[in-house]
Scaffold this motif. Structure first.
Motif, PDB file in Angstrom:
ATOM      1  N   CYS A   1       0.710  -1.189  -0.318  1.00  0.00           N
ATOM      2  CA  CYS A   1      -0.082  -0.142   0.062  1.00  0.00           C
ATOM      3  C   CYS A   1       0.796   1.189  -0.106  1.00  0.00           C
ATOM      4  CB  CYS A   1      -0.921   0.046   1.128  1.00  0.00           C
ATOM      5  SG  CYS A   1      -2.000  -1.295   1.059  1.00  0.00           S
ATOM      6  N   GLU A   2       1.896   1.260   0.701  1.00  0.00           N
ATOM      7  CA  GLU A   2       2.869   2.458   0.971  1.00  0.00           C
ATOM      8  C   GLU A   2       3.670   2.507  -0.503  1.00  0.00           C
ATOM      9  OE1 GLU A   2       5.296   2.266   4.327  1.00  0.00           O
ATOM     10  OE2 GLU A   2       3.620   2.149   5.758  1.00  0.00           O
ATOM     11  N   ASP A   3       3.828   1.599  -0.982  1.00  0.00           N
ATOM     12  CA  ASP A   3       4.551   1.745  -2.504  1.00  0.00           C
ATOM     13  C   ASP A   3       3.829   2.321  -3.473  1.00  0.00           C
ATOM     14  OD1 ASP A   3       7.033   0.645  -1.350  1.00  0.00           O
ATOM     15  OD2 ASP A   3       6.395  -1.662  -2.452  1.00  0.00           O
ATOM     16  N   ARG A   4       2.495   1.972  -3.312  1.00  0.00           N
ATOM     17  CA  ARG A   4       1.426   2.590  -4.473  1.00  0.00           C
ATOM     18  C   ARG A   4       0.829   3.592  -3.975  1.00  0.00           C
ATOM     19  NH1 ARG A   4       2.598  -2.469  -4.746  1.00  0.00           N
ATOM     20  NH2 ARG A   4       2.888  -3.569  -6.814  1.00  0.00           N
ATOM     21  N   SER A   5       0.919   4.330  -2.650  1.00  0.00           N
ATOM     22  CA  SER A   5       0.418   5.285  -2.018  1.00  0.00           C
ATOM     23  C   SER A   5      -1.171   5.226  -1.762  1.00  0.00           C
ATOM     24  CB  SER A   5       0.817   6.851  -2.720  1.00  0.00           C
ATOM     25  OG  SER A   5       0.191   6.679  -4.037  1.00  0.00           O
ATOM     26  N   LEU A   6      -1.438   4.010  -1.462  1.00  0.00           N
ATOM     27  CA  LEU A   6      -2.787   3.604  -1.089  1.00  0.00           C
ATOM     28  C   LEU A   6      -2.997   3.770   0.317  1.00  0.00           C
ATOM     29  CD1 LEU A   6      -3.455   0.241  -2.893  1.00  0.00           C
ATOM     30  CD2 LEU A   6      -4.477   2.594  -3.236  1.00  0.00           C
ATOM     31  N   PRO A   7      -4.114   4.613   0.778  1.00  0.00           N
ATOM     32  CA  PRO A   7      -4.263   4.762   2.375  1.00  0.00           C
ATOM     33  C   PRO A   7      -4.931   3.562   2.806  1.00  0.00           C
ATOM     34  CG  PRO A   7      -6.152   5.668   1.060  1.00  0.00           C
ATOM     35  CD  PRO A   7      -4.980   5.336  -0.138  1.00  0.00           C
ATOM     36  N   TYR A   8      -4.386   3.044   3.971  1.00  0.00           N
ATOM     37  CA  TYR A   8      -4.878   2.063   4.753  1.00  0.00           C
ATOM     38  C   TYR A   8      -4.889   2.369   6.177  1.00  0.00           C
ATOM     39  CZ  TYR A   8      -0.037   1.233   6.172  1.00  0.00           C
ATOM     40  OH  TYR A   8       1.333   1.212   6.769  1.00  0.00           O
ATOM     41  N   ALA A   9      -5.871   1.425   6.780  1.00  0.00           N
ATOM     42  CA  ALA A   9      -5.933   1.626   8.181  1.00  0.00           C
ATOM     43  C   ALA A   9      -6.430   0.287   8.691  1.00  0.00           C
ATOM     44  CB  ALA A   9      -7.012   2.579   8.792  1.00  0.00           C
ATOM     45  N   TYR A  10      -5.923   0.066  10.165  1.00  0.00           N
ATOM     46  CA  TYR A  10      -6.407  -1.302  10.806  1.00  0.00           C
ATOM     47  C   TYR A  10      -7.494  -1.039  11.823  1.00  0.00           C
ATOM     48  CZ  TYR A  10      -2.033  -3.410   9.776  1.00  0.00           C
ATOM     49  OH  TYR A  10      -0.799  -3.969   8.865  1.00  0.00           O
ATOM     50  N   ILE A  11      -8.583  -1.726  11.609  1.00  0.00           N
ATOM     51  CA  ILE A  11      -9.618  -1.863  12.499  1.00  0.00           C
ATOM     52  C   ILE A  11      -9.479  -2.897  13.472  1.00  0.00           C
ATOM     53  CG2 ILE A  11     -11.141  -0.410  11.101  1.00  0.00           C
ATOM     54  CD1 ILE A  11     -12.341  -3.057  10.335  1.00  0.00           C
ATOM     55  N   PRO A  12     -10.284  -2.940  14.600  1.00  0.00           N
ATOM     56  CA  PRO A  12      -9.874  -4.013  15.868  1.00  0.00           C
ATOM     57  C   PRO A  12     -10.519  -5.325  15.464  1.00  0.00           C
ATOM     58  CG  PRO A  12     -11.071  -2.023  16.720  1.00  0.00           C
ATOM     59  CD  PRO A  12     -10.919  -1.809  15.289  1.00  0.00           C
ATOM     60  N   SER A  13     -11.514  -5.520  14.512  1.00  0.00           N
ATOM     61  CA  SER A  13     -12.168  -6.637  14.697  1.00  0.00           C
ATOM     62  C   SER A  13     -12.345  -7.147  13.081  1.00  0.00           C
ATOM     63  CB  SER A  13     -13.517  -6.751  15.282  1.00  0.00           C
ATOM     64  OG  SER A  13     -14.256  -7.843  15.164  1.00  0.00           O
ATOM     65  N   LYS A  14     -12.164  -8.444  12.867  1.00  0.00           N
ATOM     66  CA  LYS A  14     -12.239  -9.220  11.491  1.00  0.00           C
ATOM     67  C   LYS A  14     -13.796  -9.657  11.505  1.00  0.00           C
ATOM     68  CE  LYS A  14     -10.223 -13.570  12.935  1.00  0.00           C
ATOM     69  NZ  LYS A  14      -8.928 -14.558  12.515  1.00  0.00           N
ATOM     70  N   VAL A  15     -14.053  -9.901  12.529  1.00  0.00           N
ATOM     71  CA  VAL A  15     -15.709 -10.373  12.689  1.00  0.00           C
ATOM     72  C   VAL A  15     -16.485  -9.208  12.170  1.00  0.00           C
ATOM     73  CG1 VAL A  15     -17.419 -11.421  14.044  1.00  0.00           C
ATOM     74  CG2 VAL A  15     -15.147 -12.183  14.353  1.00  0.00           C
ATOM     75  N   ASP A  16     -16.152  -8.182  12.814  1.00  0.00           N
ATOM     76  CA  ASP A  16     -17.018  -6.931  12.356  1.00  0.00           C
ATOM     77  C   ASP A  16     -16.919  -6.384  11.089  1.00  0.00           C
ATOM     78  OD1 ASP A  16     -18.046  -6.855  15.056  1.00  0.00           O
ATOM     79  OD2 ASP A  16     -16.787  -5.370  15.822  1.00  0.00           O
ATOM     80  N   LEU A  17     -15.585  -6.789  10.428  1.00  0.00           N
ATOM     81  CA  LEU A  17     -15.304  -6.212   9.347  1.00  0.00           C
ATOM     82  C   LEU A  17     -16.095  -7.213   8.323  1.00  0.00           C
ATOM     83  CD1 LEU A  17     -13.730  -4.450   7.250  1.00  0.00           C
ATOM     84  CD2 LEU A  17     -11.851  -5.876   7.352  1.00  0.00           C
ATOM     85  N   GLY A  18     -16.094  -8.367   8.358  1.00  0.00           N
ATOM     86  CA  GLY A  18     -16.666  -9.507   7.702  1.00  0.00           C
ATOM     87  C   GLY A  18     -18.116  -9.230   7.604  1.00  0.00           C
ATOM     88  N   SER A  19     -18.911  -8.948   8.686  1.00  0.00           N
ATOM     89  CA  SER A  19     -20.401  -8.966   8.879  1.00  0.00           C
ATOM     90  C   SER A  19     -20.738  -7.430   8.107  1.00  0.00           C
ATOM     91  CB  SER A  19     -20.761  -8.894  10.114  1.00  0.00           C
ATOM     92  OG  SER A  19     -20.382  -7.701  10.880  1.00  0.00           O
ATOM     93  N   SER A  20     -19.932  -6.627   8.183  1.00  0.00           N
ATOM     94  CA  SER A  20     -20.085  -5.125   7.467  1.00  0.00           C
ATOM     95  C   SER A  20     -20.083  -5.293   6.134  1.00  0.00           C
ATOM     96  CB  SER A  20     -19.376  -3.955   7.943  1.00  0.00           C
ATOM     97  OG  SER A  20     -18.118  -4.203   7.637  1.00  0.00           O
ATOM     98  N   ALA A  21     -19.321  -6.348   5.554  1.00  0.00           N
ATOM     99  CA  ALA A  21     -19.217  -6.604   4.304  1.00  0.00           C
ATOM    100  C   ALA A  21     -20.449  -7.322   3.523  1.00  0.00           C
ATOM    101  CB  ALA A  21     -17.851  -7.016   3.689  1.00  0.00           C
ATOM    102  N   GLY A  22     -21.247  -7.999   4.380  1.00  0.00           N
ATOM    103  CA  GLY A  22     -22.501  -8.597   4.154  1.00  0.00           C
ATOM    104  C   GLY A  22     -22.140 -10.089   4.016  1.00  0.00           C
ATOM    105  N   SER A  23     -20.962 -10.451   4.863  1.00  0.00           N
ATOM    106  CA  SER A  23     -20.762 -11.958   5.144  1.00  0.00           C
ATOM    107  C   SER A  23     -20.951 -12.758   6.282  1.00  0.00           C
ATOM    108  CB  SER A  23     -19.097 -11.968   4.295  1.00  0.00           C
ATOM    109  OG  SER A  23     -18.588 -13.339   4.626  1.00  0.00           O
ATOM    110  N   LYS A  24     -21.038 -13.722   6.447  1.00  0.00           N
ATOM    111  CA  LYS A  24     -21.107 -14.390   7.608  1.00  0.00           C
ATOM    112  C   LYS A  24     -19.610 -14.966   8.205  1.00  0.00           C
ATOM    113  CE  LYS A  24     -25.742 -16.363   6.765  1.00  0.00           C
ATOM    114  NZ  LYS A  24     -26.473 -17.496   6.474  1.00  0.00           N
TER     115      LYS A  24
END
Length: 154
Positions: A99-122
């Motif tokens: 991401c840094e090489d291609r100057s893409l913004p990135y961030a970490y969030i605390p939970s992979k479960v919440d990330l998956g559920s917000s994407a509409g996945s179980k």
């Protein structure tokens, strides 16, 4: 004996019911990886979850390490959101460098479960690339600005 088991099941069921997105931010931070920098604040995490949800509605996200890596290499632009509680770390430790090489913004969030559920996945998801789209452009721009302003790790 069965009554005791039923009580335990009902207690666990109640905990699981309130556990999804209701776990406190502090509890989630306790289980982070050492490489989870820059970490999104509680407010920014909520904005990112909402943006992921809107992007998933119009099918404008890339989810999973393999797919995100492939499209970063192809030069696709967007915000990369990574879960900070993914183990082993080696699964996605190369993505921040890409991401840094291609100057893409990135961030970490605390939970992979919440990330998956917000994407509409179980299923829990450890990496998502949010692509820009006119339907949620305002939310995307707001997230992009805040994620870009996060301090990068050394």
């Amino acid at each position: 004996m069965t009554k005791v088991k039923k009580e335990k099941v009902s207690e666990e069921g109640e905990e699981a019911g309130t556990g999804g997105t209701e776990r406190s931010y502090q509890e989630l931070i306790a289980h982070l990886n050492p490489i989870a920098q820059p970490l999104a604040s509680k407010k920014l995490s909520k904005k990112l979850y909402k943006c992921v949800k809107k992007a998933a509605k119009v099918k404008n996200i890339r989810r999973g390490v393999k797919e995100v890596q492939k499209f970063i290499n192809k030069g696709e632009k967007g915000i990369v959101v990574m879960a900070g509680d993914t183990l082993p770390i080696d699964v996605y430790s190369h993505l921040p460098v890409m991401c840094e090489d291609r100057s893409l913004p990135y961030a970490y969030i605390p939970s992979k479960v919440d990330l998956g559920s917000s994407a509409g996945s179980k299923r829990p998801t450890c990496v998502i690339l949010i692509k820009p789209h006119e339907e949620y452009q305002e939310a995307y721009d707001e997230c992009l600005q805040e994620v870009s302003s996060l301090p990068k790790p050394l």
